[in-house]
Design a protein around this motif. Structure first.
Motif, short mmCIF file in Angstrom:
data_model
loop_
_atom_site.label_atom_id
_atom_site.label_comp_id
_atom_site.label_asym_id
_atom_site.label_seq_id
_atom_site.Cartn_x
_atom_site.Cartn_y
_atom_site.Cartn_z
N LEU A 64 26.68 -1.13 21.09
CA LEU A 64 26.21 0.26 21.07
C LEU A 64 26.45 0.86 19.69
O LEU A 64 27.28 0.37 18.92
N PRO A 65 25.73 1.94 19.36
CA PRO A 65 25.86 2.52 18.01
C PRO A 65 27.30 2.88 17.67
O PRO A 65 27.97 3.59 18.42
N GLU A 67 29.91 4.76 15.33
CA GLU A 67 29.95 5.93 14.46
C GLU A 67 31.40 6.30 14.20
O GLU A 67 32.30 5.96 14.97
N VAL A 89 32.18 4.55 19.83
CA VAL A 89 30.97 5.06 20.47
C VAL A 89 31.24 6.50 20.90
O VAL A 89 32.16 6.77 21.68
N ARG A 90 30.45 7.41 20.38
CA ARG A 90 30.66 8.81 20.73
C ARG A 90 30.32 9.07 22.20
O ARG A 90 29.40 8.46 22.76
N THR A 93 26.78 9.77 22.91
CA THR A 93 25.89 8.62 23.02
C THR A 93 25.82 8.13 24.46
O THR A 93 24.74 7.85 24.98
N ARG A 96 23.78 10.37 26.60
CA ARG A 96 22.35 10.18 26.39
C ARG A 96 21.86 8.92 27.10
O ARG A 96 20.77 8.90 27.69
N LEU A 97 22.64 7.85 27.05
CA LEU A 97 22.24 6.59 27.67
C LEU A 97 22.33 6.63 29.20
O LEU A 97 21.54 5.99 29.89
N ASP A 125 31.54 16.59 26.06
CA ASP A 125 30.28 16.55 25.32
C ASP A 125 30.41 17.31 24.00
O ASP A 125 29.79 18.35 23.79
N GLU A 127 30.74 16.64 19.57
CA GLU A 127 30.37 15.68 18.55
C GLU A 127 31.53 14.81 18.09
O GLU A 127 31.33 13.68 17.63
#
Length: 207
Positions: A64-65, A67, A89-90, A93, A96-97, A125, A127
């Motif tokens: 997964l992305p 960051e 992984v935030r 993210t 969203r998934l 939720d 950042e």
């Protein structure tokens, strides 16, 4: 040129009752779990938008992305680590998934041995909330939560469990492990929300 004096800046960034910590003490309840990558699974379940459970193997989660965020860590034992870089992984993210259903108000973060911590969805939720695999570019050690720990910089560190295995979306609040044992249901260090007896109406379910 000399180095700037950061003491004034640090003092302004410390919540009441906290002291700056240069090292990283190991604090947790219970034993350090053994990591078995072939058995490891991360789950998002409960009040999901599609009604399904979403699962990732360790290999899939690692893809997964990735960051990085910079955030503080405030332990309820009164030490604070300021300006730490966390990589992983935030939470945004994952939201969203695997979106939560309408009406979701809280999450329960589940870790090894059935440990849990509840959070308002609005606290989850953000950042800078991250499921961390690294700190300052280095892989977490087992004692500090490898393979995965949640970091919630604006709340006390017990709200960010080590050895995380999943997230449950909830349409009503429930207390987690420490919240059932007398810790504050919200855990805002700037308001010194350490213990349940400090809770005001609406800040937590009945004990």
């Amino acid at each position: 040129m000399g180095q700037p004096d950061n003491r004034v800046g640090e003092a302004g960034r410390l919540p009441p009752g906290q002291r700056p910590q240069r090292g990283w003490p190991v604090t947790h309840y219970g034993p350090v779990p053994r990591f078995r990558p072939e058995r490891w699974e991360f789950r998002v379940f409960g009040a999901t938008a599609d009604g399904d459970k979403h699962c990732w193997t360790h290999e899939e989660f690692s893809a997964l992305p990735y960051e990085t965020v910079v955030g503080d860590l405030h332990c309820v034992t009164k030490f604070s680590m300021l300006g730490q870089e966390w990589g992983g992984v935030r939470a945004a993210t994952l939201l969203r998934l695997a979106p939560p259903a309408p009406g979701t108000t809280h999450v329960m973060v589940w870790a090894e041995y059935g440990y849990s911590a509840n959070l308002r969805l609005s606290d989850f939720d953000r950042e800078d909330v991250v499921f961390a695999t690294h700190r300052d570019g280095e892989l977490l050690t087992a004692e500090h939560g490898f393979p995965l720990r949640l970091v919630v910089p604006h709340l006390y560190a017990w709200k960010g469990p080590k050895w995380v295995r999943g997230v449950e979306y909830m349409t009503a609040d429930r207390r987690g492990f420490w919240e059932e044992r007398g810790y504050h249901n919200v855990g805002d260090p700037w308001r010194e929300q350490r213990y349940s007896y400090q809770e005001e109406p609406g800040e937590g379910p009945e004990l």
